[in-house]
Motif scaffolding. Structure first.
Motif: not given
Length: 159
Positions: A66, A70, A133-134, A158
């Motif tokens: 994550m 980002e 989340g991914f 993502r």
């Protein structure tokens, strides 16, 4: 399981040639700042700044992935060149503030395969992440410099 993340800026050498050392230094500083902020957000540590690159360490592989996504997403808004990142999980040797070993080497080699804005992860990561989340999609096996066997690599995106 400890996770190593290598993040590099695409085209940094060319930028240095075209824009000069002062601009390159500013870009490196901005990238280091971004890495520090993202590491703090995802419970990681910046271990080493490498000019156009950053080596980070995470205890949780999901956090590592994550954080990598980002960094890739945030680079353009900071006026930075696109980043590309490699992630590997496994044992790491720690000595005097730095980490060493196969996991670290693998993360660096995987990063060198990733194209602009891509986050690539090794099979060691894919086997242990929850994927919250991914998602990971298989890219294929790669012969990596200095690594005995081909390494299966996945692209992180993502959800």
């Amino acid at each position: 399981v400890e996770t190593a993340v290598f993040a590099d800026l695409t085209g940094f050498t060319e930028l240095t040639e075209e824009a000069g050392d002062d601009v390159a230094a500013e870009v490196a500083l901005t990238f280091a700042q971004l890495a520090s902020e993202v590491a703090a957000l995802y419970r990681g540590n910046v271990i080493k700044l490498l000019g156009d690159g950053v080596f980070l360490q995470f205890r949780d592989p999901d956090d590592a992935v994550m954080a990598s996504l980002e960094m890739v997403d945030s680079s353009p808004s900071r006026g930075l060149p696109d980043a590309h990142i490699g992630v590997s999980a496994g044992p790491m040797l720690y000595d005097e503030g730095d980490y060493f070993g196969r996991t670290v080497n693998l993360a660096a080699r995987i990063a060198s395969q990733a194209g602009s804005t891509e986050v690539y992860v090794g099979e060691s990561v894919m086997r242990i992440v929850s994927g919250n989340g991914f998602r990971l999609s298989e890219i294929g096996e790669f012969e990596l410099k200095g690594i005995a066997d081909p390494v299966l690599i996945f692209r992180a995106e993502r959800r």
